[in-house]
Design a protein around this motif. Structure first.
Motif, PDB file in Angstrom:
ATOM      1  N   ASN A  51       0.841  -1.210   0.000  1.00 15.95           N
ATOM      2  CA  ASN A  51       0.000   0.000   0.000  1.00 15.95           C
ATOM      3  C   ASN A  51       0.868   1.250   0.000  1.00 15.95           C
ATOM      4  OD1 ASN A  51      -2.318  -1.463   0.013  1.00 15.95           O
ATOM      5  ND2 ASN A  51      -2.670  -1.299   2.213  1.00 15.95           N
ATOM      6  N   ARG A 209      -3.490  -7.910  -6.313  1.00 22.21           N
ATOM      7  CA  ARG A 209      -3.281  -7.652  -4.888  1.00 22.21           C
ATOM      8  C   ARG A 209      -3.674  -8.886  -4.073  1.00 22.21           C
ATOM      9  NH1 ARG A 209      -2.324  -2.729  -2.772  1.00 22.21           N
ATOM     10  NH2 ARG A 209      -1.605  -4.089  -1.095  1.00 22.21           N
ATOM     11  N   LYS A 268     -10.715 -12.979   2.415  1.00 20.23           N
ATOM     12  CA  LYS A 268      -9.388 -12.484   1.991  1.00 20.23           C
ATOM     13  C   LYS A 268      -8.228 -13.401   2.393  1.00 20.23           C
ATOM     14  CE  LYS A 268      -6.609  -8.356   2.788  1.00 20.23           C
ATOM     15  NZ  LYS A 268      -6.017  -8.061   4.087  1.00 20.23           N
ATOM     16  N   ASP A 366     -16.064  -7.084  -9.360  1.00 20.80           N
ATOM     17  CA  ASP A 366     -14.997  -7.002  -8.363  1.00 20.80           C
ATOM     18  C   ASP A 366     -13.755  -6.465  -9.072  1.00 20.80           C
ATOM     19  OD1 ASP A 366     -13.229  -7.287  -6.330  1.00 20.80           O
ATOM     20  OD2 ASP A 366     -13.672  -9.390  -5.916  1.00 20.80           O
ATOM     21  N   LYS A 368     -11.145  -5.030  -7.870  1.00 22.06           N
ATOM     22  CA  LYS A 368      -9.854  -5.177  -7.174  1.00 22.06           C
ATOM     23  C   LYS A 368      -9.076  -6.388  -7.661  1.00 22.06           C
ATOM     24  CE  LYS A 368     -12.001  -3.965  -3.270  1.00 22.06           C
ATOM     25  NZ  LYS A 368     -12.465  -4.277  -1.960  1.00 22.06           N
ATOM     26  N   GLY A 371      -7.067  -5.482 -10.526  1.00 22.61           N
ATOM     27  CA  GLY A 371      -6.302  -4.237 -10.427  1.00 22.61           C
ATOM     28  C   GLY A 371      -6.900  -3.139 -11.297  1.00 22.61           C
ATOM     29  N   ASP A 373      -9.574   0.175 -12.228  1.00 21.60           N
ATOM     30  CA  ASP A 373     -10.008   1.358 -11.492  1.00 21.60           C
ATOM     31  C   ASP A 373     -11.294   1.956 -12.077  1.00 21.60           C
ATOM     32  OD1 ASP A 373      -9.264   2.720 -13.746  1.00 21.60           O
ATOM     33  OD2 ASP A 373      -7.285   3.227 -12.973  1.00 21.60           O
TER      34      ASP A 373
END
Ligand code: ADP
Ligand code: ASP
Ligand code: MG
Length: 476
Positions: A51, A209, A268, A366, A368, A371, A373
């Motif tokens: 991060n 991620r 997660k 989803d 994320k 990756g 945006d």
């Protein structure tokens, strides 16, 4: 040594953070050496560093990156100090390289996915340089190897540049080249990075991620390892995220499909792409607690399913993007969904859940995992709005009830659904694989609803064959 079977041991960001962690890593590794297995240790970056590297990129582009860069260097310096490793010897070159890239980025202010991946890779590279030096100096001969020389990404022609560099995938059959590369290493222990791979042009790519679990699974599959262990900051897979629902209970064992569903719907603790490589090669998986390694964790294998408790887990996916598509013409209209999905394909957006009526289609995404945006959603909505009314529903969460044969327990869920009285439910989906039942609700309501569902569906009648102690019983 080259005939000994491999075991892959993956340690996450909080499991590599200090001397105590590294003593545990050495002890776990030694136990496997004692069993005549050859350990391949796969490590994430120091917790929170990926991060910070993201923030460093933003700061380089917008000005004022120096403090963040110094913070990152100081975090690795602190760990080096604890491990009695001289950072000047082991990570100076890499820190200089990172600093140079950041200076160049601050000058050009142009972020390409190639530079993005390269900068984020330093978290894992710096950590493993220190870790390998520590194990080598204090415990056993250890080879440091660059994951990018072994894991090669597959480039799909339809993939967008962001996905190719930031959420790459690799294949996962037994790989004689990788086996040869590893068998040529002469030390009993090998250590490498999670999260990173390379493409055909030898550029750095990332596995998404949280993708270190997936790197470990790829290595296990390519080496046909005997076992893949994921060591993390909780004792295993729980019936809910224990940090959100303290009454969550440890699940003793799961089969691959249940684990896949938990990982895909917001658990997660396992990256969603880490199950297929292990399932395809029937490699057993284990999730354990680095801070308490003797505490039995969750075993995942093909016979891990426990029929006694069909509902295993209540999961919440936060900050989900929901798109509602309305048209007056959908009823009996041929090809409407095909038209919609051609735009999802064009923008490289994959659909998570979907529900349809005569006039409305609601879709959850989803972003994320790949990756992606907000720019992608803006472009997608612009295209969709040329032939229907498409809007984004802000701030939603998806709550999923996961377990095998979920259809047989729908009547129980029905009773639990009473708690949704007065709440907006944007989407309901009962997965075709019979493993999950999901609801999309307002983010602000999600925590409360998940707590209630967990109390009703898991806590009311705990099956001790399936579930172990709750997080609060053991640790609070
Ligand atoms: P690592 O850095 O070791 O990969 P992660 O932060 O990626 O660790 O995953 C561990 C975290 O996953 C836990 O601290 C917990 O908050 C979260 N989590 C979410 N759902 C679950 C679940 N069902 N069981 C266990 N942990 C979960
Ligand atoms: N360090 C990477 C991340 O934070 C990969 C991982 O931890 O699994 O996303
Ligand atoms: Mg993780």
């Amino acid at each position: 040594m080259s005939s000994q079977p491999w075991v892959v041991l993956k340690f996450g960001g909080n499991s590599v953070a200090d001397l105590q962690c590294w003593q545990t890593i050495a002890a776990i590794t030694q136990q496997h050496l004692d069993k005549q297995l050859r350990p391949l240790i796969v490590c994430s970056a120091l917790g929170g560093i990926t991060n910070k590297l993201e923030n460093l990129i933003d700061a380089a582009i917008n000005g004022g990156h120096d403090k963040i860069l110094q913070d990152i260097i100081a975090a690795y310096g602190k760990l080096a100090g604890e491990l009695s490793i001289d950072p000047q010897i082991y990570i100076k070159k890499e820190i200089n390289e990172l600093s140079q890239i950041i200076v160049m980025l601050a000058q050009s202010r142009v972020l390409t996915p190639f530079i993005h991946a390269k900068v984020l890779s330093f978290g894992e590279i710096l950590l493993t340089k220190l870790g390998a030096a520590y194990l080598q100096a204090k415990h056993f001969p250890t080879t440091w190897t660059d994951a990018r020389t072994h894991l090669k990404s597959i480039e799909f022609t339809h993939s967008h540049a962001q996905s190719k560099y930031l959420a790459a995938v690799c294949d996962y059959q037994k790989d004689e080249t990788v086996i040869k590369q590893f068998n040529a290493m002469t030390t009993p222990v090998v250590l490498t990075q999670g999260f990173i791979a390379s493409n055909a042009r030898n550029e750095t790519v990332l596995l998404g991620r949280g993708g270190s679990d997936t790197a470990a699974a790829y290595f296990a599959a390519k080496l046909m390892a005997q076992r893949c262990e994921i060591w993390t900051d909780v004792p295993g897979v729980y019936s809910a995220n224990p940090h959100e629902i303290p009454a969550a209970r440890l699940i003793k064992s799961l089969d691959y499909d249940e684990a896949q569903e938990i990982a895909s719907m917001g658990g997660k603790v396992l990256h969603p792409y880490c199950i297929p490589p292990l399932k395809a090669n029937a490699i057993p998986m284990y999730v354990g607690y680095t801070r308490l390694p003797q505490r039995p964790g969750t075993e995942i294998h093909s016979a891990g399913r426990h029929e006694d408790a069909p509902i295993k887990s209540i999961l919440t996916k936060h900050q989900v993007t929901l798109i509602q598509i309305e048209t007056v013409q959908m009823w009996h209209q041929v090809g409407f969904l095909a038209d919609i999905f051609s735009y999802f394909k064009k923008h490289g957006v994959s659909v998570d859940l979907i529900s349809t009526s005569e006039t409305t289609v609601t879709i959850s995404l989803d972003l994320k995992v790949k990756g992606q945006d907000q720019n992608i959603i803006t472009a997608l909505l612009a295209d969709l709005n040329t032939f229907c009314k498409a809007t984004e529903i802000g701030s939603a969460a998806v709550i999923s009830i996961v377990g095998h044969n979920i259809r047989s327990v729908l009547y129980k869920i029905g009773a639990a659904l009473k708690i949704f009285e007065g709440q907006k439910i944007y989407l309901v989906s009962q997965a075709a694989n019979n493993l999950n039942f999901s609801l999309a609700v307002d983010e602000s309501q999600a925590k409360e609803l998940a707590l209630k569902l967990h109390a009703l569906l898991i806590e009311e009648n705990v099956n001790k064959k399936v579930f172990d102690k709750s997080w609060q019983e053991e640790f609070l």
